[in-house]
Design an enzyme around this catalytic site. Structure first.
Site, PDB file in Angstrom:
ATOM      1  N   ARG A  29      61.907  44.852  77.722  1.00 35.59           N
ATOM      2  CA  ARG A  29      61.593  43.890  76.568  1.00 35.59           C
ATOM      3  C   ARG A  29      60.236  44.118  75.885  1.00 35.59           C
ATOM      4  O   ARG A  29      59.188  43.229  75.368  1.00 35.59           O
ATOM      5  CB  ARG A  29      61.058  42.331  77.675  1.00 35.59           C
ATOM      6  N   ARG A  33      58.747  38.847  71.981  1.00 43.94           N
ATOM      7  CA  ARG A  33      57.939  37.668  71.544  1.00 43.94           C
ATOM      8  C   ARG A  33      56.269  38.087  71.696  1.00 43.94           C
ATOM      9  O   ARG A  33      55.547  37.430  70.899  1.00 43.94           O
ATOM     10  CB  ARG A  33      58.027  36.314  72.205  1.00 43.94           C
ATOM     11  N   ARG A  42      61.920  37.911  63.267  1.00 44.44           N
ATOM     12  CA  ARG A  42      62.867  37.074  64.372  1.00 44.44           C
ATOM     13  C   ARG A  42      63.760  36.186  63.551  1.00 44.44           C
ATOM     14  O   ARG A  42      64.966  36.198  63.807  1.00 44.44           O
ATOM     15  CB  ARG A  42      62.262  36.813  65.347  1.00 44.44           C
ATOM     16  N   ASP A  78      71.355  41.827  73.937  1.00 45.07           N
ATOM     17  CA  ASP A  78      71.182  40.790  75.101  1.00 45.07           C
ATOM     18  C   ASP A  78      72.547  41.067  75.956  1.00 45.07           C
ATOM     19  O   ASP A  78      73.657  41.736  75.611  1.00 45.07           O
ATOM     20  CB  ASP A  78      71.200  39.506  74.709  1.00 45.07           C
ATOM     21  N   TYR A 153      75.336  34.150  85.053  1.00 43.51           N
ATOM     22  CA  TYR A 153      75.335  33.161  84.005  1.00 43.51           C
ATOM     23  C   TYR A 153      76.663  32.297  83.817  1.00 43.51           C
ATOM     24  O   TYR A 153      76.738  31.232  83.481  1.00 43.51           O
ATOM     25  CB  TYR A 153      74.956  33.821  82.779  1.00 43.51           C
TER      26      TYR A 153
END
Ligand code: CP3
Length: 349
Positions: A29, A33, A42, A78, A153
């Site tokens: 990562r 952010r 973004r 992702d 998920y």
């Protein structure tokens, strides 16, 4: 195939436990952010839109390399991109993570997981890899979600603490479970092979949530599928990294799944991880990402402790024990990179 023009990089050589100049470092990562330059390109909306825009995705991939001088870039994408691209119905909600419209519950749901054709279904991933590799002078790491973590998920419908429905399916309907894992392994294989073909010099298989499993559950329900993914990518010759969180009791099995490198989270010191994984594998890790929030001096001391636990072993890639937290100060991470580069020792065997 090999890692091409990056075969002599510190990162690729460390993955292969070959002598090299400096301890290589990158951060999971690292693009995200915590970087103001990320927030400015973004845009709003789903991250899947940013990923599908090769211009933006390639730029975001390069940002942390410029900022930190890390030894590898990681593709901006992702783990749910392949499932999304074959039409399963999954989005990534800012602040939440992947959310599924209709969760996977029965045999009929297998039809929603057709094979991935990377050229037709995810041309933007291939284009992003190509553009990033052209611009980079360090290796690009491609990646995929491991079948278990992606399954969690799809079955839970979103992020979950206990992964109870996923485990119940694994134990309660083994036949369906293995078919689901087979489909997800096929998605990961197709995606990884396409990334390597486009120029990725290494790959990482993210099994972030495997740590919720017992060793027996992992052995029966998960390891064979992750091993199949890793083995399929083995034919390309690029180094493979196999990562999970909370996997202290699984490290021996993860080391047997075929990857050259095993990722270690912050719970297990590198020296004990090395004993658990065994001699044939390099390790990657494992500074606690929370320590970065404690400021420069605490973070640098903790980085030195990680280096000390590695004790100069050439099969070592410095990383965090999990991803960069959004509130991290980029200047602290930049200092950690400096400490690793200046103070990390590589003893040649
Ligand atoms: O820098 C990098 O590591 C490359 C890009 C990357 C992203 N996701 C971008 C992203 C990678 C390698 C991933 C993998 C990923 N995605 C994993 C495995 C790694 C891990 O952290 O364990 C997992 C579990 C996911 C699923 C996912 N996607 C989560 C849990 C989240 C966070 C939700 C949130 O907003 O807090 C995402 C969204 C996501 N993927 C962001 C980024 C940079 C968040 C920022 C944004 O929406 O702009």
């Amino acid at each position: 195939m090999s890692s091409g023009r990056f075969d002599d990089s510190d990162f690729v050589r460390a993955c292969r436990q070959q002598p090299h100049r400096r301890v290589p470092v990158w951060f999971m990562r690292q693009a995200g952010r915590s970087l103001p330059e990320y927030r400015s390109v973004r845009g709003t909306g789903s991250i899947l839109d940013a990923i599908a825009d090769a211009d933006r995705a390639a730029e975001i991939t390069l940002q942390p390399v410029r900022r930190y001088g890390v030894d590898a870039a990681i593709l901006f994408s992702d783990i749910v991109v392949p499932a999304h691209a074959v039409g399963f119905g999954v989005d990534v909600v800012p602040g939440t993570g992947p959310v599924v419209e209709h969760s996977f519950a029965a045999r009929g749901d297998l039809d929603r997981l057709r094979p991935l054709d990377p050229v037709a279904d995810t041309p933007y991933v291939i284009e992003t890899v190509r553009r990033a590799v052209e611009a980079l002078d360090v290796p690009l790491i491609g990646f995929a979600g491991a079948p278990f973590t992606v399954a969690s998920y799809l079955v839970e419908g979103g992020p979950s603490r206990h992964h109870a429905r996923t485990k119940a399916l694994m134990v309660g309907d083994e036949a369906l479970w293995h078919e689901l894992m087979d489909r997800l392994a096929d998605l990961a294989i197709a995606s990884l092979l396409a990334q390597v073909e486009a120029g990725a010099a290494a790959v990482q298989l993210f099994d972030s949530w495997a740590g919720v499993l017992s060793p027996d559950q992992y052995r029966r329900g998960v390891a064979p599928h992750s091993a199949r993914v890793l083995e399929a990518v083995g034919s390309t010759g690029v180094p493979r990294i196999h990562f999970g969180v909370g996997t202290g009791e699984l490290l021996d099995q993860m080391g047997d799944c075929g990857a050259e490198v095993v990722g270690v989270d912050f719970r297990v010191p590198i020296d004990s991880a090395r004993r658990r994984v065994g001699p044939g594998r390099a390790l990657q890790g494992n500074l606690d990402p929370a320590v970065v929030l404690a400021g420069e001096s605490a973070a640098c001391d903790a980085a030195r402790a990680v280096l000390a636990a590695n004790d100069g072993h050439p099969g070592f890639v410095f990383n965090l024990g999990h991803g960069v937290l959004p509130d991290s100060d980029p200047d602290v991470l930049a200092r950690v990179v400096q400490v690793v580069h200046d103070e990390g020792r590589v003893l040649c065997q």
